[in-house]
Design an enzyme around this catalytic site. Structure first.
Site, short mmCIF file in Angstrom:
data_model
loop_
_atom_site.label_atom_id
_atom_site.label_comp_id
_atom_site.label_asym_id
_atom_site.label_seq_id
_atom_site.Cartn_x
_atom_site.Cartn_y
_atom_site.Cartn_z
N GLU A 50 48.50 32.33 56.01
CA GLU A 50 47.33 31.62 55.50
C GLU A 50 47.70 30.15 55.42
O GLU A 50 48.71 29.78 54.83
CB GLU A 50 46.94 32.11 54.10
CG GLU A 50 46.29 33.47 54.06
CD GLU A 50 45.95 33.88 52.65
OE1 GLU A 50 45.98 33.02 51.73
OE2 GLU A 50 45.66 35.07 52.44
N ASP A 61 42.25 27.34 42.60
CA ASP A 61 43.69 27.21 42.70
C ASP A 61 44.32 26.71 41.41
O ASP A 61 43.75 25.88 40.71
CB ASP A 61 44.04 26.25 43.85
CG ASP A 61 43.65 26.81 45.20
OD1 ASP A 61 43.99 27.98 45.45
OD2 ASP A 61 42.98 26.12 45.98
N TYR A 176 40.82 40.70 50.91
CA TYR A 176 41.81 40.06 50.04
C TYR A 176 41.47 40.43 48.60
O TYR A 176 40.46 40.00 48.07
CB TYR A 176 41.75 38.54 50.24
CG TYR A 176 42.82 37.73 49.54
CD1 TYR A 176 43.23 37.99 48.23
CD2 TYR A 176 43.42 36.65 50.18
CE1 TYR A 176 44.20 37.23 47.59
CE2 TYR A 176 44.39 35.86 49.54
CZ TYR A 176 44.77 36.16 48.26
OH TYR A 176 45.71 35.41 47.63
#
Length: 277
Positions: A50, A61, A176
């Site tokens: 990734e 994040d 994911y």
């Protein structure tokens, strides 16, 4: 036509093991070092890569990945340079899948149609765009699928059985699973809870499931790998970059090795897992 992602997961299945998905930020800490890291990842043990697209407001994040993005932007990283990184990588590796991960804004600014054409031509295999829900599939997901790129969706601990079909509807490549509620690198996942969640997702899809967020050690990677097709590690690798820099925040002779040594350790953990039947 079989994508590199499909081919890699089929290979992992034949080998009877889980894969290691590694996340690094494009251009961190600078373009030259970031490319060296990217090129070194497969040999170190990465099965899928990734590549983070730096953005000024990465809301999903944690501090480590945010800092990596800011380092990359400060060093002059752009979307054009990120795609150039992929092209340079492809000159020596035509099999390792590369997934671009990030946010919609930089893609929108670049121009969706042009971005998809350029990404495909560069050798990108798929995308994870964390701020586009299924209700916005016409924006990017469906055009990406038409362009021959996998569009990988996130499922989380709060994605219940009612929501899951919508999340999975146009997902391809792999799913994911975000193992913790919150931002990247914030906490360690509970392997038992993760395995139960992966089993639930698999009742809805035949796609491989990769588990990420919070995996830092070979032991954690081994435990998670026992119940999933792949383990994703990002913040730990980004931290390895950060800790290798000099006092001015510049790359050192240790930077590439700091990442590849950790990838090798994590890969040995993943490969040493005993799969849950």
């Amino acid at each position: 036509m079989t994508s590199r992602i499909d081919a890699r997961f089929a290979e992992l299945k034949r080998e009877g093991r889980a894969g290691l998905v590694t996340f690094v930020t494009a251009g961190d800490p600078d373009a030259k070092t970031a490319l060296a890291i990217l090129k070194a990842l497969p040999k170190a043990g990465a099965d899928v890569i990734e590549l983070g697209m730096p953005f000024t407001d990465p809301m999903a994040d944690g501090p480590a990945v945010q800092a990596a993005g800011l380092r990359a932007l400060a060093a002059g990283q752009t979307m054009v340079k990120t795609l150039a990184m992929v092209r340079a990588f492809r000159k020596g590796d035509d099999t390792t899948p590369i997934v671009l991960m990030g946010y919609y804004n930089p893609i929108y600014i670049y121009g969706v149609a042009k971005f998809l054409d350029d990404a495909k031509a560069a050798g990108v295999d798929g995308m994870i765009v964390v701020d586009l829900p299924p209700e916005e599939d016409e924006e990017l997901c469906l055009p990406a699928l038409r362009a021959g790129l996998n569009f990988i969706r996130l499922a989380t601990p709060t994605t219940d059985d009612k929501r899951l079909p919508a999340v999975l509807a146009n997902t391809s490549g792999f799913v994911y699973y975000v193992s913790i509620a919150g931002i990247t690198g914030a906490a360690a996942p509970d392997a038992g809870q993760v395995h139960a969640a992966v089993s639930r997702i698999k009742r809805h899809t035949a796609l491989p499931v990769a588990v990420g967020f919070g995996v830092r050690t070979p032991k954690q990677a081994r435990e998670i790998a026992a119940g999933a097709e792949a383990v994703v590690v990002g913040s730990a690798l980004v931290n390895a970059v950060a800790q290798s820099l000099d006092k001015k925040g510049k790359a050192t002779a240790k930077t590439v090795k700091a990442v590849t040594n950790l990838v090798a350790e994590l890969a040995s953990g993943v490969r040493g897992s005993r799969k849950i039947k």
